[in-house]
Design a protein around this motif. Structure first.
Motif, short mmCIF file in Angstrom:
data_model
loop_
_atom_site.label_atom_id
_atom_site.label_comp_id
_atom_site.label_asym_id
_atom_site.label_seq_id
_atom_site.Cartn_x
_atom_site.Cartn_y
_atom_site.Cartn_z
N PRO A 32 0.77 -1.24 0.00
CA PRO A 32 0.00 0.00 0.00
C PRO A 32 0.80 1.30 0.00
CG PRO A 32 0.08 -0.92 2.20
CD PRO A 32 0.81 -1.88 1.32
N VAL A 33 2.10 1.23 0.31
CA VAL A 33 2.86 2.47 0.49
C VAL A 33 3.67 2.79 -0.77
CG1 VAL A 33 4.46 3.73 1.99
CG2 VAL A 33 3.05 1.87 2.94
N GLN A 34 3.62 4.04 -1.22
CA GLN A 34 4.34 4.41 -2.44
C GLN A 34 5.84 4.23 -2.26
OE1 GLN A 34 4.21 8.51 -3.73
NE2 GLN A 34 4.35 7.92 -5.87
N MET A 35 6.47 3.67 -3.29
CA MET A 35 7.92 3.45 -3.28
C MET A 35 8.58 4.30 -4.36
SD MET A 35 8.06 -0.71 -3.14
CE MET A 35 7.34 -1.62 -1.77
N THR A 36 9.86 4.57 -4.18
CA THR A 36 10.63 5.15 -5.28
C THR A 36 10.78 4.07 -6.35
OG1 THR A 36 12.70 4.43 -4.28
CG2 THR A 36 11.94 6.65 -3.70
N THR A 37 11.14 4.47 -7.56
CA THR A 37 11.25 3.49 -8.65
C THR A 37 12.31 2.44 -8.34
OG1 THR A 37 10.66 5.26 -10.18
CG2 THR A 37 11.49 3.23 -11.15
N ASP A 38 13.47 2.87 -7.84
CA ASP A 38 14.51 1.88 -7.57
C ASP A 38 14.09 0.92 -6.46
OD1 ASP A 38 15.11 4.41 -5.99
OD2 ASP A 38 16.52 3.05 -5.02
N THR A 39 13.33 1.44 -5.47
CA THR A 39 12.84 0.55 -4.41
C THR A 39 11.85 -0.47 -4.97
OG1 THR A 39 13.10 2.31 -2.77
CG2 THR A 39 11.74 0.44 -2.14
N ALA A 40 10.95 -0.02 -5.83
CA ALA A 40 9.97 -0.93 -6.43
C ALA A 40 10.66 -2.06 -7.19
CB ALA A 40 9.02 -0.15 -7.34
N VAL A 41 11.71 -1.70 -7.96
CA VAL A 41 12.44 -2.73 -8.70
C VAL A 41 13.20 -3.64 -7.73
CG1 VAL A 41 14.22 -3.18 -10.45
CG2 VAL A 41 12.65 -1.25 -10.74
#
Length: 207
Positions: free
Chosen positions: A130-139
């Motif tokens: 549910p919590v927004q991540m930075t792009t590098d964190t999402a990857v």
């Protein structure tokens, strides 16, 4: 049968590359390369300049085509990371999908919803929580789940961490990060310096 090498794809729709995104993309490219995976920036505008440091990473590719064209014949092998998906990403998705797709730049407020356009094109979706991540964190989180087989719920997170620059200055980040072994949020090299340098600007201006 060994699973194919994974590919992480970020759709980058901007003619420019902000300093923030450049550091994120470098981190994604290096970590993907170290993990035996590929990193692709897709939908790049014709005048887009790929930074030299990124070009040096052998498993990185820059594509002017969109994902729907690259994977026209094999849409079912592509997983769209989608906050509105019905189910969470799971380790077994590493067997089902070869490519993992991150739609557009996450830092826009309001978000430019490239994800919904890709959803309409029929890519199967998975959520990262549910919590927004930075792009590098999402990857990074996706790789930990599908390559290292770590369930989403077992990954150590830090939500909205405070970065302290000195005893007087700190800033709170509006994202979820992976917690590193040192207890700090895992961030791209150079990112803390960039944020400190720009701490008088709004975070939104950094993307």
């Amino acid at each position: 049968m060994a699973s194919m090498s994974k590919t992480y794809i970020v759709e980058h729709l901007d003619p420019e590359l902000g300093a923030w995104s450049e550091l994120e993309y470098l981190a994604i490219a290096r970590e993907s390369h170290d993990a035996g995976a590929k990193f692709c920036l897709s939908s790049l505008p014709p005048n887009f300049k790929v930074p030299e440091a990124l070009k040096q990473i052998p498993s990185f590719t820059a594509e002017s085509r969109g994902v729907e064209e690259i994977y026209a014949n094999d849409k079912s092998r592509v997983c769209l990371l989608d906050p509105a998906a019905a189910s969470d990403l799971a380790p077994e998705d590493g067997d089902k999908f070869d490519a993992f797709l991150f739609g557009g730049i996450l830092g826009y407020d309001p978000p430019r919803d490239r994800t919904s356009e890709l959803r309409k094109k029929g890519f199967e979706g998975r959520r990262l929580g549910p919590v927004q991540m930075t792009t590098d964190t999402a990857v990074r989180v996706t790789r930990m789940v599908v390559q290292d087989k770590a369930p989403l719920s077992e990954i150590p997170y830090l939500d909205h961490p405070e970065l302290k620059f000195n005893e007087h200055e700190s800033t709170q980040m509006p994202f979820r990060y992976v917690k590193g072994e040192d207890g700090k949020p895992v961030m791209p090299e150079g990112m803390v310096d960039l944020i400190k340098k720009d701490s008088d600007k709004a975070i939104d201006d950094l993307f």
